[in-house]
Design a protein around this motif. Structure first.
Motif, mmCIF file in Angstrom:
data_model
loop_
_atom_site.group_PDB
_atom_site.id
_atom_site.type_symbol
_atom_site.label_atom_id
_atom_site.label_comp_id
_atom_site.label_asym_id
_atom_site.label_seq_id
_atom_site.Cartn_x
_atom_site.Cartn_y
_atom_site.Cartn_z
ATOM 1 N N UNK A 37 0.804 -1.213 0.000
ATOM 2 C CA UNK A 37 0.000 0.000 0.000
ATOM 3 C C UNK A 37 0.835 1.261 0.000
ATOM 4 N N UNK A 38 0.143 2.408 0.046
ATOM 5 C CA UNK A 38 0.793 3.688 -0.227
ATOM 6 C C UNK A 38 1.656 4.282 0.870
ATOM 7 N N UNK A 39 1.554 3.864 2.114
ATOM 8 C CA UNK A 39 2.354 4.513 3.140
ATOM 9 C C UNK A 39 2.835 3.548 4.218
ATOM 10 N N UNK A 40 3.744 2.647 3.850
ATOM 11 C CA UNK A 40 4.205 1.670 4.838
ATOM 12 C C UNK A 40 5.017 2.275 5.981
ATOM 13 N N UNK A 41 5.672 3.431 5.754
ATOM 14 C CA UNK A 41 6.404 4.054 6.871
ATOM 15 C C UNK A 41 5.427 4.329 8.009
ATOM 16 N N UNK A 42 4.350 5.009 7.678
ATOM 17 C CA UNK A 42 3.329 5.357 8.655
ATOM 18 C C UNK A 42 2.716 4.105 9.273
ATOM 19 N N UNK A 43 2.347 3.157 8.427
ATOM 20 C CA UNK A 43 1.620 1.975 8.924
ATOM 21 C C UNK A 43 2.469 1.098 9.841
ATOM 22 N N UNK A 58 -10.265 10.978 9.553
ATOM 23 C CA UNK A 58 -10.730 10.533 10.879
ATOM 24 C C UNK A 58 -9.720 9.603 11.560
ATOM 25 N N UNK A 59 -8.840 8.983 10.783
ATOM 26 C CA UNK A 59 -7.813 8.109 11.353
ATOM 27 C C UNK A 59 -6.675 8.895 12.002
ATOM 28 N N UNK A 60 -6.634 10.191 11.736
ATOM 29 C CA UNK A 60 -5.546 11.028 12.240
ATOM 30 C C UNK A 60 -5.826 11.596 13.625
ATOM 31 N N UNK A 61 -7.040 11.466 14.074
ATOM 32 C CA UNK A 61 -7.428 12.056 15.352
ATOM 33 C C UNK A 61 -6.862 11.243 16.516
ATOM 34 N N UNK A 62 -6.448 11.951 17.546
ATOM 35 C CA UNK A 62 -5.977 11.306 18.764
ATOM 36 C C UNK A 62 -7.137 11.239 19.751
ATOM 37 N N UNK A 113 6.363 13.766 9.699
ATOM 38 C CA UNK A 113 5.983 15.185 9.695
ATOM 39 C C UNK A 113 4.854 15.509 8.705
ATOM 40 N N UNK A 114 4.275 14.501 8.073
ATOM 41 C CA UNK A 114 3.400 14.755 6.939
ATOM 42 C C UNK A 114 1.948 15.039 7.282
ATOM 43 N N UNK A 115 1.459 14.535 8.387
ATOM 44 C CA UNK A 115 0.036 14.707 8.678
ATOM 45 C C UNK A 115 -0.161 15.484 9.964
#
Length: 177
Positions: A61-67, A152-156, A175-177
């Motif tokens: 998928x598109x963002x394995x660093x984050x995942x 909505x996945x970015x919310x703490x 630092x991206x989101x």
């Protein structure tokens, strides 16, 4: 004899003409925001190769660093693989495991992964040129795909998430989101 082709779309006639004009042996993709058509994947004489920043088949998928950080993994990886019609699906040519340090952010993990990709690239291309690589099919039982993150996945959520989960989320999104 390396040529960088920059186009708005890798599926465009412009890109196709450039690949044919250079009589390309290999298309090497390091990052791209679109799915390549089979017609483009099949253009080069040897192969179309993707460099994916995870230890495939995990974290397709598109963002394995984050995942990988979000899922509190201690290891990530780097995979050179043949491209096919599906994202991050083709046979593996070379891989390297990469440690995720306790306070790594996505940015730091990306920097280390890109450094390793640069070190491996010439070796993988040389082995492909001389036919010294035996592609290995990915084990589909271990395959995991993660789509793009949603707002909505970015919310703490300090009431439902543990301190470890929040720490992982902050590291993953930086630092991206």
């Amino acid at each position: 004899k390396l040529h960088e082709i920059t186009c708005k779309s890798a599926n465009s006639e412009e890109f196709k003409k450039e690949v044919l004009r250079h009589n390309a042996d290999i298309i090497l993709v390091g990052t791209w925001g679109e799915k390549l058509k089979k017609e483009i994947i099949d253009l080069p004489a040897i192969a179309s190769v993707n460099v994916h920043p995870s230890y495939l088949p995990k974290y397709r998928g598109p963002n394995p660093y984050l995942q990988t950080i979000l899922h509190r993994e201690t290891k990530s990886g780097l995979t050179f693989h043949l491209m096919d019609e599906n994202f991050d699906n083709g046979a593996i040519l070379a891989q390297k495991k990469i440690d995720i340090l306790p306070n790594d952010t996505s940015k730091e993990l990306k920097e280390r992964t890109v450094f390793q990709a640069r070190l491996m690239c010439a070796e993988v291309l040389k082995k492909l040129e001389y036919g010294l690589v035996i592609p290995v099919a990915q084990n589909e039982k271990d395959a995991v795909y993660f789509p793009n993150i949603k707002p909505e996945d970015m919310m703490l959520d300090f009431e439902r998430e543990s301190a470890e989960e929040i720490h992982a989320r902050i590291r993953a999104f930086h630092p991206w989101l």
